[in-house]
Each structure stands twice: as C-alpha cells, then as structure tokens.
Design a protein around this motif. Structure first.
Motif, PDB file in Angstrom:
ATOM      1  N   ASP A 141      38.505  41.154  42.801  1.00 24.80           N
ATOM      2  CA  ASP A 141      39.618  41.694  42.019  1.00 24.80           C
ATOM      3  C   ASP A 141      40.749  40.689  41.858  1.00 24.80           C
ATOM      4  N   GLU A 142      40.996  39.880  42.885  1.00 26.76           N
ATOM      5  CA  GLU A 142      42.023  38.845  42.767  1.00 26.76           C
ATOM      6  C   GLU A 142      41.618  37.801  41.728  1.00 26.76           C
ATOM      7  N   LEU A 143      40.339  37.407  41.725  1.00 24.80           N
ATOM      8  CA  LEU A 143      39.875  36.448  40.724  1.00 24.80           C
ATOM      9  C   LEU A 143      39.989  37.047  39.321  1.00 24.80           C
ATOM     10  N   VAL A 144      39.592  38.286  39.161  1.00 24.25           N
ATOM     11  CA  VAL A 144      39.716  38.948  37.851  1.00 24.25           C
ATOM     12  C   VAL A 144      41.169  38.940  37.411  1.00 24.25           C
ATOM     13  N   SER A 145      42.058  39.281  38.315  1.00 22.67           N
ATOM     14  CA  SER A 145      43.487  39.308  37.988  1.00 22.67           C
ATOM     15  C   SER A 145      43.970  37.958  37.479  1.00 22.67           C
ATOM     16  N   ARG A 146      43.515  36.887  38.099  1.00 22.80           N
ATOM     17  CA  ARG A 146      43.914  35.550  37.666  1.00 22.80           C
ATOM     18  C   ARG A 146      43.304  35.196  36.305  1.00 22.80           C
ATOM     19  N   LEU A 147      42.024  35.534  36.136  1.00 19.95           N
ATOM     20  CA  LEU A 147      41.329  35.159  34.902  1.00 19.95           C
ATOM     21  C   LEU A 147      41.841  35.901  33.669  1.00 19.95           C
ATOM     22  N   ILE A 148      42.381  37.104  33.855  1.00 17.90           N
ATOM     23  CA  ILE A 148      42.818  37.875  32.686  1.00 17.90           C
ATOM     24  C   ILE A 148      44.307  37.698  32.361  1.00 17.90           C
ATOM     25  N   GLN A 149      44.984  36.829  33.098  1.00 16.81           N
ATOM     26  CA  GLN A 149      46.385  36.546  32.746  1.00 16.81           C
ATOM     27  C   GLN A 149      46.427  35.879  31.381  1.00 16.81           C
ATOM     28  N   ARG A 150      47.340  36.331  30.547  1.00 17.95           N
ATOM     29  CA  ARG A 150      47.451  35.778  29.200  1.00 17.95           C
ATOM     30  C   ARG A 150      47.601  34.261  29.253  1.00 17.95           C
ATOM     31  N   ASN A 151      46.842  33.585  28.372  1.00 19.29           N
ATOM     32  CA  ASN A 151      46.861  32.133  28.357  1.00 19.29           C
ATOM     33  C   ASN A 151      46.683  31.662  26.912  1.00 19.29           C
ATOM     34  N   ASP A 152      47.777  31.519  26.188  1.00 19.33           N
ATOM     35  CA  ASP A 152      47.714  31.093  24.795  1.00 19.33           C
ATOM     36  C   ASP A 152      47.200  29.669  24.640  1.00 19.33           C
ATOM     37  N   ARG A 153      47.251  28.891  25.698  1.00 21.84           N
ATOM     38  CA  ARG A 153      46.758  27.512  25.636  1.00 21.84           C
ATOM     39  C   ARG A 153      45.262  27.489  25.319  1.00 21.84           C
ATOM     40  N   LEU A 154      44.506  28.455  25.841  1.00 25.85           N
ATOM     41  CA  LEU A 154      43.070  28.500  25.558  1.00 25.85           C
ATOM     42  C   LEU A 154      42.805  28.588  24.052  1.00 25.85           C
TER      43      LEU A 154
ATOM     44  N   TYR B 264      37.593  35.244  25.322  1.00 28.72           N
ATOM     45  CA  TYR B 264      37.369  35.000  26.744  1.00 28.72           C
ATOM     46  C   TYR B 264      37.382  36.376  27.405  1.00 28.72           C
ATOM     47  N   GLU B 265      36.200  36.889  27.685  1.00 34.30           N
ATOM     48  CA  GLU B 265      36.059  38.244  28.218  1.00 34.30           C
ATOM     49  C   GLU B 265      35.623  38.193  29.672  1.00 34.30           C
ATOM     50  N   VAL B 266      36.296  38.967  30.507  1.00 31.11           N
ATOM     51  CA  VAL B 266      36.050  38.991  31.944  1.00 31.11           C
ATOM     52  C   VAL B 266      35.664  40.406  32.338  1.00 31.11           C
ATOM     53  N   GLY B 267      34.622  40.544  33.170  1.00 31.08           N
ATOM     54  CA  GLY B 267      34.198  41.881  33.565  1.00 31.08           C
ATOM     55  C   GLY B 267      33.602  41.911  34.957  1.00 31.08           C
ATOM     56  N   THR B 268      33.334  43.135  35.410  1.00 27.04           N
ATOM     57  CA  THR B 268      32.736  43.362  36.719  1.00 27.04           C
ATOM     58  C   THR B 268      31.636  44.406  36.595  1.00 27.04           C
ATOM     59  N   ASN B 269      30.831  44.494  37.637  1.00 25.00           N
ATOM     60  CA  ASN B 269      29.765  45.479  37.725  1.00 25.00           C
ATOM     61  C   ASN B 269      29.750  45.943  39.169  1.00 25.00           C
ATOM     62  N   ASP B 270      29.953  47.232  39.391  1.00 26.75           N
ATOM     63  CA  ASP B 270      30.040  47.741  40.758  1.00 26.75           C
ATOM     64  C   ASP B 270      28.775  47.490  41.568  1.00 26.75           C
ATOM     65  N   GLU B 271      27.649  47.245  40.916  1.00 29.51           N
ATOM     66  CA  GLU B 271      26.411  46.950  41.627  1.00 29.51           C
ATOM     67  C   GLU B 271      26.407  45.525  42.197  1.00 29.51           C
ATOM     68  N   GLU B 272      27.348  44.702  41.732  1.00 27.16           N
ATOM     69  CA  GLU B 272      27.487  43.332  42.233  1.00 27.16           C
ATOM     70  C   GLU B 272      28.961  43.112  42.600  1.00 27.16           C
ATOM     71  N   PRO B 273      29.385  43.640  43.757  1.00 24.74           N
ATOM     72  CA  PRO B 273      30.812  43.667  44.105  1.00 24.74           C
ATOM     73  C   PRO B 273      31.467  42.309  44.344  1.00 24.74           C
ATOM     74  N   ASP B 274      30.677  41.264  44.499  1.00 22.76           N
ATOM     75  CA  ASP B 274      31.253  39.936  44.728  1.00 22.76           C
ATOM     76  C   ASP B 274      30.935  38.990  43.573  1.00 22.76           C
ATOM     77  N   THR B 275      30.855  39.555  42.365  1.00 23.76           N
ATOM     78  CA  THR B 275      30.533  38.771  41.173  1.00 23.76           C
ATOM     79  C   THR B 275      31.482  39.115  40.041  1.00 23.76           C
ATOM     80  N   VAL B 276      31.917  38.089  39.323  1.00 27.56           N
ATOM     81  CA  VAL B 276      32.729  38.250  38.112  1.00 27.56           C
ATOM     82  C   VAL B 276      31.895  37.699  36.955  1.00 27.56           C
ATOM     83  N   PHE B 277      31.877  38.437  35.860  1.00 30.83           N
ATOM     84  CA  PHE B 277      31.133  38.041  34.665  1.00 30.83           C
ATOM     85  C   PHE B 277      32.123  37.531  33.625  1.00 30.83           C
ATOM     86  N   VAL B 278      31.796  36.409  32.994  1.00 30.35           N
ATOM     87  CA  VAL B 278      32.691  35.819  32.000  1.00 30.35           C
ATOM     88  C   VAL B 278      31.873  35.431  30.765  1.00 30.35           C
ATOM     89  N   VAL B 279      32.394  35.784  29.590  1.00 29.59           N
ATOM     90  CA  VAL B 279      31.808  35.334  28.329  1.00 29.59           C
ATOM     91  C   VAL B 279      32.912  34.629  27.553  1.00 29.59           C
TER      92      VAL B 279
END
Length: 103
Positions: free
Chosen positions: A17-30, A38-53
């Motif tokens: 959750d901390e990583l997700v919080s950092r990754l979804i902070q607005r960043n106009d530089r990107l 830049y899409e960030v997501g999670t899946n409760d079946e993989e509690p220690d994984t962050v998905f990014v597209v």
C-alpha cells in the motif's frame, strides 16, 4: 509507435500500500516525457505485488525517461519497498478496436 510496459513489482511484506501510494502521486513530468497512461493496481490474491501498466509515445521515450532526474529519484525512493521480484512484458502497439486512427 506507441509502446506498452506492463509488469509486476514485488514488495517487501506489508509495503504494498505504501508503494501504491507513492506510485499514484500526481506527476506531470511523466506526461512531458511522453507517458500517455500510467495505471497502478493491486490484487488481493497477491498481497505483496503491485501491477503497473505504462503506455508511452514510443519505446525510446520510455528508455529516455529512466535517465530523467525526477524519475530516477522516484525509483531510488521506492527501492526499499521492493522485494526484487519483478515480472512483465513490453510490446509495440499494433492497434485497438476502440479507435480507428493510427497509433
């Protein structure tokens, strides 16, 4: 040609959750660097994984973004949260049934 980088980021236990919080902070530089989405997501079946597209204007724009000081700083700040387990794939977009214009 539009480029996609999709993957998984393994996190140390309890840090997802901390990583997700950092990754979804607005960043106009990107966007300035050529990132279209830049899409960030999670899946409760993989509690220690962050998905990014990430969707970029080109593979070159993606590569060049990695040497940007702001992007480099964000990666460095996230490293303590990562377990070192990564997965994913990359591809050049051929098209989409959602639009008729060229990619």
């Amino acid at each position: 040609m539009t480029f996609v980088n999709a993957g998984t980021l393994g996190t140390v236990a309890g840090a997802r959750d901390e990583l997700v919080s950092r990754l979804i902070q607005r960043n106009d530089r990107l966007r300035e660097l050529g990132c279209l989405a830049y899409e960030v997501g999670t899946n409760d079946e993989e509690p220690d994984t962050v998905f990014v597209v990430e969707i970029w204007e080109s593979a070159q724009a993606h590569r060049e973004s990695l040497s940007d000081p702001d992007v480099s700083a964000a990666i460095t700040a996230a490293r303590p949260l990562l377990s070192g387990s990564f997965g994913g794939f990359r591809f050049d977009v051929a098209g989409s049934p959602l639009r008729s214009e060229d990619v």
